[in-house]
Write a protein that holds these residues in place. Structure first.
Motif, PDB file in Angstrom:
ATOM      1  N   PHE A  13     -66.883 -10.972  62.370  1.00 18.88           N
ATOM      2  CA  PHE A  13     -68.166 -10.344  62.042  1.00 18.88           C
ATOM      3  C   PHE A  13     -68.026  -8.819  61.996  1.00 18.88           C
ATOM      4  O   PHE A  13     -68.402  -8.169  61.019  1.00 18.88           O
ATOM      5  N   GLY A  34     -56.840  -9.834  63.728  1.00 18.97           N
ATOM      6  CA  GLY A  34     -57.763 -10.361  64.735  1.00 18.97           C
ATOM      7  C   GLY A  34     -57.173 -10.358  66.129  1.00 18.97           C
ATOM      8  O   GLY A  34     -57.824 -10.743  67.090  1.00 18.97           O
ATOM      9  N   GLU A  38     -51.110  -9.847  65.570  1.00 22.49           N
ATOM     10  CA  GLU A  38     -51.321  -9.701  64.125  1.00 22.49           C
ATOM     11  C   GLU A  38     -51.282  -8.232  63.723  1.00 22.49           C
ATOM     12  O   GLU A  38     -50.748  -7.880  62.666  1.00 22.49           O
TER      13      GLU A  38
ATOM     14  N   TYR B   6     -74.293 -10.119  56.383  1.00 23.02           N
ATOM     15  CA  TYR B   6     -73.471 -10.440  57.559  1.00 23.02           C
ATOM     16  C   TYR B   6     -74.138 -11.440  58.477  1.00 23.02           C
ATOM     17  O   TYR B   6     -73.640 -11.774  59.534  1.00 23.02           O
ATOM     18  N   LEU B   9     -72.331 -14.832  59.195  1.00 24.96           N
ATOM     19  CA  LEU B   9     -71.166 -14.605  60.036  1.00 24.96           C
ATOM     20  C   LEU B   9     -71.601 -14.332  61.475  1.00 24.96           C
ATOM     21  O   LEU B   9     -70.990 -14.809  62.431  1.00 24.96           O
ATOM     22  N   PHE B  10     -72.682 -13.576  61.594  1.00 27.88           N
ATOM     23  CA  PHE B  10     -73.224 -13.310  62.929  1.00 27.88           C
ATOM     24  C   PHE B  10     -73.598 -14.626  63.606  1.00 27.88           C
ATOM     25  O   PHE B  10     -73.257 -14.870  64.766  1.00 27.88           O
ATOM     26  N   GLU B  13     -70.416 -16.762  64.468  1.00 31.66           N
ATOM     27  CA  GLU B  13     -69.597 -16.192  65.541  1.00 31.66           C
ATOM     28  C   GLU B  13     -70.357 -16.174  66.871  1.00 31.66           C
ATOM     29  O   GLU B  13     -69.781 -16.416  67.935  1.00 31.66           O
ATOM     30  N   PHE B 156     -62.628 -20.341  61.521  1.00 29.33           N
ATOM     31  CA  PHE B 156     -61.268 -19.834  61.525  1.00 29.33           C
ATOM     32  C   PHE B 156     -61.224 -18.554  62.326  1.00 29.33           C
ATOM     33  O   PHE B 156     -61.089 -17.476  61.806  1.00 29.33           O
ATOM     34  N   ARG B 157     -61.389 -18.737  63.629  1.00 32.46           N
ATOM     35  CA  ARG B 157     -61.449 -17.578  64.487  1.00 32.46           C
ATOM     36  C   ARG B 157     -60.089 -16.919  64.570  1.00 32.46           C
ATOM     37  O   ARG B 157     -59.067 -17.564  64.735  1.00 32.46           O
ATOM     38  N   GLN B 158     -60.101 -15.641  64.454  1.00 31.61           N
ATOM     39  CA  GLN B 158     -58.887 -14.838  64.563  1.00 31.61           C
ATOM     40  C   GLN B 158     -57.835 -15.215  63.528  1.00 31.61           C
ATOM     41  O   GLN B 158     -56.699 -14.803  63.620  1.00 31.61           O
ATOM     42  N   ALA B 159     -58.219 -16.030  62.600  1.00 32.25           N
ATOM     43  CA  ALA B 159     -57.223 -16.413  61.608  1.00 32.25           C
ATOM     44  C   ALA B 159     -57.050 -15.264  60.628  1.00 32.25           C
ATOM     45  O   ALA B 159     -57.958 -14.469  60.436  1.00 32.25           O
ATOM     46  N   ASP B 160     -55.899 -15.201  60.053  1.00 33.18           N
ATOM     47  CA  ASP B 160     -55.669 -14.187  59.044  1.00 33.18           C
ATOM     48  C   ASP B 160     -56.604 -14.450  57.882  1.00 33.18           C
ATOM     49  O   ASP B 160     -56.564 -15.487  57.247  1.00 33.18           O
ATOM     50  N   SER B 161     -57.452 -13.490  57.591  1.00 34.23           N
ATOM     51  CA  SER B 161     -58.501 -13.760  56.623  1.00 34.23           C
ATOM     52  C   SER B 161     -57.960 -13.947  55.211  1.00 34.23           C
ATOM     53  O   SER B 161     -58.652 -14.418  54.337  1.00 34.23           O
ATOM     54  N   PHE B 162     -56.715 -13.572  54.983  1.00 32.47           N
ATOM     55  CA  PHE B 162     -56.173 -13.781  53.647  1.00 32.47           C
ATOM     56  C   PHE B 162     -55.561 -15.165  53.502  1.00 32.47           C
ATOM     57  O   PHE B 162     -55.268 -15.614  52.424  1.00 32.47           O
ATOM     58  N   LYS B 163     -55.309 -15.805  54.628  1.00 30.35           N
ATOM     59  CA  LYS B 163     -54.608 -17.083  54.566  1.00 30.35           C
ATOM     60  C   LYS B 163     -55.555 -18.262  54.676  1.00 30.35           C
ATOM     61  O   LYS B 163     -55.204 -19.379  54.367  1.00 30.35           O
ATOM     62  N   ARG B 166     -63.221 -20.285  54.089  1.00 29.12           N
ATOM     63  CA  ARG B 166     -64.197 -21.280  54.499  1.00 29.12           C
ATOM     64  C   ARG B 166     -64.583 -22.122  53.295  1.00 29.12           C
ATOM     65  O   ARG B 166     -64.810 -21.598  52.214  1.00 29.12           O
TER      66      ARG B 166
END
Lengths: 120, 542
Positions: A13, A34, A38, B6, B9-10, B13, B156-163, B166
């Motif tokens: 977020f 994150g 990383e 946002y 997402l808020f 999360e 996808f918490r803490q996941a690499d957002s490029f990989k 959703r």
């Protein structure tokens, strides 16, 4: 000019909000991370001009991470962005080499202002 | 700055923070000195506060801030996490969850939280307050499912957002449907190629088969979620129920990392809640009763998830009073569900399954007799809909075990195809334990009951023709009879059929009205030549 920025925050977020602010102000988000691991991984491939760093991360002690980042990438300017407001912690981050501190919650104006102040 | 982009997402999360928050509070209650847990709980409240402040949700900021202040007092060692404070913090978490749901639905009226904030601000550890009345609030089990059920996306918490990205769960459902149709069409194509004797098509057909298999595996992989996705709320649920009943319960959850199709997870969440609720309310004795019986003061409920090839087993075991098979039988006779003759012949393990019979019980009637039975028919139905099997084991005085054996994925299953009269019928392979050929003489004919001895166990034999009301055929004396043995809630039952035609991967489609009211049929599929095959629900045929 500082063009590229890496965002390090465990909250997706917060990362997305920061990305929005940065893009609006003409910066390029080179990478998002994150976690501390990383962040370190992305650092070498990206060499960002600026790093926005949250120092409360689940996998690392923020101050240690700050030190590692600065020694690995001395040319990047690190801005600590955290909700820890104790003056002692803020002082410590600046002593370790952070260029500025943004207190959370932040406003878009504050972020833009701090980034602008880093321009040579 | 416009914050509305946002908001989703808020919401997602924040929910992660809240569910972790509640889970950790319950865990901290069990091991009060765990400072790492306190720090972690604090971090969740703190992050939530920061996010809400960024979005400008003042009401959430205020509550999170007050919760954080109380946590600071625990962290500094001023006092331990008392049950009264745990109640208050959990209640705060529930209120926050409701506020967040309000934000999600775009409503601009929010519930009045002044009473809660006052209580949070004024909390005094030296005053022992009674547990808060929870009856006038939405039940925990009613509030939290809204987070897991509808279309809560995989986080996808803490996941690499490029990989990772959703995906709407709807899209995944479409992918499964398309894959299922492809598999059905492959059978049709294969059939045409066979009829046309087009040997040059065999090699591409083989390639297509391999690719389809890969596609199916990948599509299913994308739909898998860890069991933890629904289990996060269970410790809290057990804790609240136990506290309401004045019981002490140790809840253990093993194997929450095991993955299942999200459709299956969605369907079994409520049945599991139901069984847990029964276990706490009826299965476990009061502390006094337990001590009298020479058992530990607090009861134990263990939920174990394990994987075995194509299946996942969910076991809920308690060390409570167990069930009395004789009393269950009496009750069933009283209700007209079985005759006294049937009861006399019924082995205990079969008697335990009676609690799942529709109309077996209402809560009050059964509590003192067996301690079970509340809505268990609904639980069994839900498990059967998924082509799963529910088995109940119990030992009077020792406790009960509820075992759900479930397929890992839905829609596409392996089935055994049998021929019976004009029909081709599919038996889900996970209920079939073996197939065999029997001589007439091996079947023991007793009045109203035929059995066969398999590995020293007497197994009832039913003619599928008879079950389906088809005319029986005269059989040559020496002819071998094709029989399939099914596991029905832990009990073997054999069905004699005309012919076993083979095993097939089928895409099961649910039946719609009026076909959905057909007894013993759980779905249908289209065969390679366009015929419709019905998929049986074995438990209903018995």
């Amino acid at each position: 000019m500082n063009r590229t920025v890496m965002i390090v925050d465990d909250s997706l977020f917060i990362r997305k909000i920061l990305r929005g602010i940065l893009v609006e102000n003409g910066y390029i988000v080179a990478a998002e991370a994150g976690s501390g691991i990383e962040a370190m991984r992305n650092l070498h491939s990206n060499h960002p001009d600026v790093i926005l760093l949250d120092i409360i991360l689940p996998d690392s002690n923020g101050l240690d991470l700050l030190e590692s980042i600065i020694s690995a990438c001395p040319n990047s300017k690190v801005v600590v962005c955290s909700s820890i407001g104790q003056p002692l912690v803020i002082r410590k981050t600046l002593d370790l080499g952070a260029k500025a501190f943004i207190q959370k919650p932040f406003t878009p104006e504050k972020v833009a202002e701090v980034l602008k102040s880093l321009e040579d | 700055m416009d914050m509305s982009p946002y908001r989703d997402l808020f919401v997602s999360e924040s929910r992660e923070h809240l569910s972790a928050f509640a889970e950790l509070i319950v865990r901290l209650e069990d091991s009060p000195g765990d400072s790492a847990s306190i720090d972690e709980i604090f971090r969740h409240a703190h992050s939530l506060k920061g996010m809400a402040a960024t979005m400008g949700y003042e009401q959430i900021v205020t509550i999170a801030h007050l919760m954080e202040s109380q946590l600071t007092r625990i962290r500094s060692g001023e006092f331990m996490l008392l049950p009264t404070l745990a109640d208050l913090l959990l209640e705060g978490g529930d209120v926050l969850a409701r506020l967040i749901s309000g934000i999600e639905s775009g409503s601009d009226t929010f519930e009045d939280t002044t009473a809660l904030t006052e209580r949070l601000a004024a909390f005094d550890p030296s005053v022992e307050a009674p547990p808060p009345p929870r009856t006038n609030q939405p039940d925990v089990t009613a509030v939290i499912p809204s987070e897991t059920s509808d279309s809560a996306p995989h986080q996808f918490r803490q996941a690499d957002s490029f990989k990772s990205i959703r995906i709407k769960t709807e899209t995944l459902d479409h992918l499964v449907n398309i894959t299922g149709e492809l598999i059905t069409n492959r059978y049709r194509l294969a059939e045409s190629i066979r009829l046309a004797n087009a040997s040059e098509c065999r090699e591409p057909l083989h390639q297509l088969t391999m690719l389809l298999r890969n596609l199916r595996d990948e599509v299913f992989k994308a739909r898998m979620l860890p069991f933890a996705f629904i289990a996060e709320r269970f410790p809290r649920l057990v804790r609240d129920l136990a506290r309401k009943q004045g019981k002490e319960v140790l809840f253990q959850l093993d194997g929450k990392e095991i993955e299942l199709d999200r459709g299956i997870l969605e369907e079994i969440a409520e049945p599991i809640v139901h069984i847990l609720r029964n276990a706490v309310d009826h299965g476990l004795e009061s502390a006094d009763e337990r001590v009298m019986a020479g058992k530990p003061f607090g009861g134990t409920i263990i939920l174990t998830v394990s994987r075995d090839k194509d299946h996942v087993e969910v076991v809920i075991a308690d060390d409570g009073r167990g069930m009395d098979s004789e009393r269950l039988k009496l009750k069933a006779i009283e209700k007209g569900l079985i005759s006294s003759e049937q009861a006399a012949q019924m082995p205990p393990q079969e008697a335990y399954q009676l609690v799942c019979a529709p109309g077996f019980s209402t809560a009050a009637a059964v509590t003192d007799i067996s301690g079970r039975g509340v809505g268990m028919d609904a639980v069994r139905e839900a498990v059967h809909k998924l082509a799963g099997v529910l088995t109940i084991q119990s030992q009077s005085g020792q406790g009960s075990r509820f075992v759900m054996r479930l397929p890992i994925t839905v829609s596409i299953i392996n089935a055994l195809i049998v021929q019976c009269g004009p029909f081709e019928i599919a038996f889900p392979l996970n209920v079939v334990t073996r197939t065999l050929e029997l001589k007439r003489s091996e079947i023991l004919e007793e009045p109203g009951r035929s059995t066969v001895i398999l590995e020293d166990v007497s197994v009832p034999v039913r003619s599928l023709r008879q079950v389906l009301n088809l005319p029986s055929v005269s059989v040559v004396e020496d002819a071998l009879l094709s029989v399939i043995v099914c596991d029905v809630g832990g009990i073997p039952v054999a069905f004699s059929v005309d012919r076993i035609s083979g095993q097939k991967e089928i895409f099961v489609r649910p039946l719609r009205s009026p076909l959905s009211s057909l007894r013993g049929v759980s779905g249908a599929t289209v065969a390679g030549d366009g015929r419709v095959l019905f998929v049986v629900d074995v438990s209903i045929l018995v």
